[in-house]
Design a protein around this motif. Sequence first.
Motif, short mmCIF file in Angstrom:
data_model
loop_
_atom_site.label_atom_id
_atom_site.label_comp_id
_atom_site.label_asym_id
_atom_site.label_seq_id
_atom_site.Cartn_x
_atom_site.Cartn_y
_atom_site.Cartn_z
N ILE A 206 0.84 -1.20 0.00
CA ILE A 206 0.00 0.00 0.00
C ILE A 206 0.87 1.25 0.00
CG2 ILE A 206 -1.67 1.34 1.33
CD1 ILE A 206 -2.88 -1.31 2.28
N ALA A 209 2.30 1.70 -3.44
CA ALA A 209 1.28 2.19 -4.37
C ALA A 209 1.03 3.68 -4.19
CB ALA A 209 -0.02 1.41 -4.18
N GLN A 210 0.94 4.09 -2.95
CA GLN A 210 0.68 5.51 -2.65
C GLN A 210 1.86 6.38 -3.08
OE1 GLN A 210 -0.17 5.19 1.55
NE2 GLN A 210 -2.37 4.88 1.22
N MET A 219 -2.39 4.59 -10.19
CA MET A 219 -2.50 3.68 -9.05
C MET A 219 -2.39 2.24 -9.54
SD MET A 219 -3.06 3.32 -5.76
CE MET A 219 -3.66 2.09 -4.58
N LYS A 221 -2.70 -1.86 -9.43
CA LYS A 221 -3.63 -2.80 -8.82
C LYS A 221 -2.87 -3.75 -7.90
CE LYS A 221 -7.24 -2.80 -12.37
NZ LYS A 221 -8.05 -3.62 -13.30
N LEU A 222 -3.50 -4.13 -6.81
CA LEU A 222 -2.91 -5.07 -5.87
C LEU A 222 -3.45 -6.47 -6.14
CD1 LEU A 222 -2.33 -2.31 -4.49
CD2 LEU A 222 -2.58 -3.48 -2.31
N THR A 241 -7.51 -9.11 1.26
CA THR A 241 -8.34 -8.12 0.58
C THR A 241 -9.14 -7.29 1.58
OG1 THR A 241 -8.53 -9.49 -1.42
CG2 THR A 241 -10.23 -7.81 -1.08
N ALA A 244 -6.86 -4.84 3.28
CA ALA A 244 -6.47 -3.70 2.44
C ALA A 244 -7.63 -2.71 2.27
CB ALA A 244 -6.00 -4.20 1.08
N ILE A 249 -8.03 1.06 0.47
CA ILE A 249 -7.86 0.64 -0.92
C ILE A 249 -9.23 0.30 -1.51
CG2 ILE A 249 -6.77 -0.99 -2.50
CD1 ILE A 249 -4.82 0.89 -1.11
N GLU A 250 -9.51 0.85 -2.69
CA GLU A 250 -10.79 0.60 -3.35
C GLU A 250 -10.87 -0.85 -3.81
OE1 GLU A 250 -13.31 2.65 -3.62
OE2 GLU A 250 -12.23 4.27 -2.61
N GLN A 253 -9.55 -1.97 -7.12
CA GLN A 253 -8.10 -1.91 -7.30
C GLN A 253 -7.42 -3.19 -6.79
OE1 GLN A 253 -8.06 1.02 -9.52
NE2 GLN A 253 -6.01 0.64 -8.72
N ILE A 254 -8.23 -4.18 -6.43
CA ILE A 254 -7.69 -5.42 -5.87
C ILE A 254 -8.12 -6.62 -6.71
CG2 ILE A 254 -7.56 -6.90 -3.83
CD1 ILE A 254 -8.23 -4.49 -2.12
#
Length: 363
Positions: A206, A209-210, A219, A221-222, A241, A244, A249-250, A253-254
Motif C-alpha cells: 500500500i 502504491a501511494q 494507481m 492494482k494489488l 483483501t 487492504a 484501498i478501493e 483496485q484489488i
Amino acid sequence: MMIRIFEILNQNRSFIILSLIMLTSFAVFLISWLKEPRRLLNGILFTIFLLMLGVWLTVMILSTSIRPLILAYEIIIVLFIAAITLMAAFSWLFFLWNAYIVWKRESHTLSNLLTLFIGIGIIVIWLIALIGPFRNLPSWVRILLYAPTGALDYLLFVAYDFLVNLTLYQIVPRQYDQDYLIVLGAGLSHGETVTPLLASRINRAIEYAQKQVTKGRKMPKLIMSGGKGGDEKVSEAQAMTEYAIARGIEPNQILLEDHSKNTFQNMKFSAQVAAKDFGSKDYRAKFFSNNYHIFRASLYAKAAGLNANGVGCYTRFYFLPNAIVREFAAVLLLKKKRHIVAILLIILFFIIYALFDLTGLIH
C-alpha cells in the motif's frame, strides 16, 4: 604534453592494468546484476570485484610510500582480520543467544530451533579441533576424515554466496511505474485474520502504491495471492483483501489469486491473473514479502516466468538469523542435484588422495 602523459603511463603500466582489471570486474558484476538480479552468479561476481578492489587499494597505498598512511592501512587490516576471527570464534554464542530469544518470543517449533542446532554444531567442531582426537590415526584415515570438512567448507561458501545475493537484492531499483503489486500470502491467525507478518507485507505494498501515485503515475492494482489452507476458514487472498479495503484501498483496485499453496504457485497463478486483467504479458509488476524471503521468492518468480522483482518489508532483527537459515536451506534444495554432485566430487577427491597416501604414491 602528450609525450609526458605517455611516459607516466609507461612508468605505471602495471598499476594501470590492475586498475583496468578492477574496473572491468566491477562492470561485469554491475551489468549482470542490473540485467538480472535474480541470478546466484551475481554473488560470486561481486566477491571477485571486492577481492580485486582490495588488491588495487593495497597496491595503491603501498606505492605512495607515505608511512603514516601505510601504517593506518595496516592497522585497519589487522583490526578487520581480528574482528572476523572473533566473530567466527564466538559465533556459537550468537546462535545460542538467538535461539533463546526466538524460543522465548516465537512458537516452539522445530524450524525455530535451527540456530540452536547450528550453535551446538559449532561448539562440537571447536571441541574436536581443540582436543584433536584423530591425531594418532594413520595419515590416510585422517585424510578421509577431512572429507566432511571439505563438504562443510563448500556449503559455507554457498551460504556466503546466498547471503551476498540476499543483501544485494535488498537494493534492487524500485521503479515506481508498476501495473501490479503482488502481495504473497502467509498463514492466517485463527484461520481468518491477517497476522502481523502478513499485515507488514500488505502495508508495504500500500505504501509503495501511494508513493507511486505521489510521483504522478497511475494507481497500481494489488494482487492478493494465497489459497485456503486446511485449517483456514477463508483464503489468505480474501483475508488480505478485507485488510487492504479497511485501510482505504478501493475494491476495484484489488485482484484475488486464491488457489496457490506455495511460493511458486503464488508467482505462477499471479502472473496468469495479471496477464488476464492486463490483456497481455507486457505488464510491469513487483511482488512483496518479508526482506529475508524476497530473494528466494525471486528465484521462484523467475522459474514461473514472472518478470518481476521483489520489495521486502521490515522483519524484527532477532527473527532474521533463524529465518535466513531456513531460506538458505530452501535455496539449497532448489539446486540440490548440483550441490550433491559437488559434494560427491569433494568426497571422491579425498578418497583418491587417501588411496594415494595408503599406497605410498605420495609422501
